[in-house]
Design a protein around this motif. Structure first.
Motif, PDB file in Angstrom:
ATOM      1  N   THR A  77    -100.603 -56.888 -59.461  1.00 24.45           N
ATOM      2  CA  THR A  77     -99.505 -55.939 -59.585  1.00 24.45           C
ATOM      3  C   THR A  77     -99.649 -54.804 -58.578  1.00 24.45           C
ATOM      4  O   THR A  77     -98.680 -54.426 -57.897  1.00 24.45           O
ATOM      5  CB  THR A  77     -99.447 -55.377 -61.016  1.00 24.45           C
ATOM      6  N   LEU A  95     -90.819 -50.593 -63.630  1.00 21.75           N
ATOM      7  CA  LEU A  95     -90.515 -49.776 -62.461  1.00 21.75           C
ATOM      8  C   LEU A  95     -89.477 -48.746 -62.863  1.00 21.75           C
ATOM      9  O   LEU A  95     -88.414 -49.091 -63.387  1.00 21.75           O
ATOM     10  CB  LEU A  95     -89.988 -50.652 -61.319  1.00 21.75           C
ATOM     11  N   THR A 123     -98.928 -55.886 -55.047  1.00 21.06           N
ATOM     12  CA  THR A 123     -97.522 -56.176 -54.788  1.00 21.06           C
ATOM     13  C   THR A 123     -96.680 -54.907 -54.699  1.00 21.06           C
ATOM     14  O   THR A 123     -95.715 -54.848 -53.929  1.00 21.06           O
ATOM     15  CB  THR A 123     -96.961 -57.084 -55.898  1.00 21.06           C
ATOM     16  N   HIS A 124     -97.041 -53.883 -55.474  1.00 23.17           N
ATOM     17  CA  HIS A 124     -96.240 -52.654 -55.559  1.00 23.17           C
ATOM     18  C   HIS A 124     -97.097 -51.461 -55.152  1.00 23.17           C
ATOM     19  O   HIS A 124     -98.105 -51.170 -55.806  1.00 23.17           O
ATOM     20  CB  HIS A 124     -95.718 -52.453 -56.982  1.00 23.17           C
ATOM     21  N   GLN A 131     -94.358 -46.742 -60.993  1.00 20.37           N
ATOM     22  CA  GLN A 131     -94.595 -47.942 -61.789  1.00 20.37           C
ATOM     23  C   GLN A 131     -95.518 -47.595 -62.956  1.00 20.37           C
ATOM     24  O   GLN A 131     -96.460 -46.818 -62.815  1.00 20.37           O
ATOM     25  CB  GLN A 131     -95.204 -49.065 -60.955  1.00 20.37           C
TER      26      GLN A 131
END
Length: 262
Positions: free
Chosen positions: A138, A106, A141-142, A111
């Motif tokens: 991933t 990050l 989540t982000h 990201q």
């Protein structure tokens, strides 16, 4: 000014011993020169991204030498494997101070996701089920803008001999990415040439090697005369992504095409 500036280097093909040559050139010397040229003309950078084939017949010493060259610039470096690399050895030797083999980083509101496309014992690429699960989790989540990095290309390049060595399940990769609008781009190496295309909203890039280049749109192995190169990404606060390739101001006319061992 961009929020972030990322330097991508790829296909170093560093040989087991300092001073060794491949196709008539010292690949380590050109790696040092591309690093120096990029920093002198466009640095500093927030991240250096190395997208595979770091070693040719890799050894602990070749990875240690790569690590020493990178440490000079005191910039976070992210390393992922190509078909020529020893992934276990990379994780041992390229996890020191600024240099790492992390798969997810990050940076401000961006990201960076690094994927392993190695298919052991084979020059082509493949993303394992575990790798695709990691990617989906991933991105779930982000939700910040994402730049993906992988060694092999996921769509055809037009060089038919190289396209036999692309990611075999590239369609599965793209099917996942289509579900996540925060994915802005995929960048790869492997092709030893520049490529810029897109798949739906996703920009797709390939980056010149830091050593020798391959002729674009070739049916079989053929070297180009373009000099070693690299790619710069400028990542904006608003999710905007811009990219451009650069080459060293030198001639590569002395390459020896009779030593093909790719």
């Amino acid at each position: 000014m961009p929020a972030l500036k990322v330097l991508q280097l790829t296909d170093l093909h560093i040989l087991p011993h300092a001073g060794d040559r491949m196709l008539g050139i010292d690949t380590e010397q050109y790696f040092q020169q591309t690093l120096a040229h990029a920093h002198a003309t466009l640095g500093p950078f927030d991240l250096i991204l190395l997208t595979g084939d770091l070693g040719q017949d890799p050894s602990a010493d070749s990875y240690r030498r790569i690590c020493r060259h990178l440490q000079t610039y005191q910039t976070p470096c992210l390393c992922l494997p190509g078909n020529h690399d020893d992934w276990k050895l990379m994780q041992t030797e390229l996890n020191v101070d600024f240099v790492s083999c992390r798969k997810h980083v990050l940076l401000k509101n961006w990201q960076i996701i690094a994927l392993n496309s190695q298919k052991p014992g084979c020059p082509s690429g493949f993303l394992s089920p575990e790798e695709l699960i990691f990617l989906r989790q991933t991105l779930s989540t982000h939700d910040m803008p994402a730049l993906l990095a992988v060694h092999h290309h996921c769509i055809a390049s037009g060089s038919s001999w190289m396209d036999t060595m692309q990611i075999e399940n590239g369609e599965a990769l793209l099917a996942i990415l289509e579900q996540f609008p925060q994915v802005k781009a995929i960048t790869c190496g492997h092709l030893h040439q520049e490529m810029q295309t897109s798949h739906r909203q996703i920009a797709i890039y390939a980056t010149p090697a830091s050593c020798f280049q391959f002729k674009p749109f070739a049916a079989e192995f053929e070297l180009d005369t373009l000099a070693p190169g690299y790619r710069i990404f400028e990542l904006g606060d608003d999710g905007d992504l811009r990219s451009r390739c650069y080459h060293l101001p030198i001639s590569m006319s002395g390459l020896q095409t009779n030593q093909h061992s790719y």
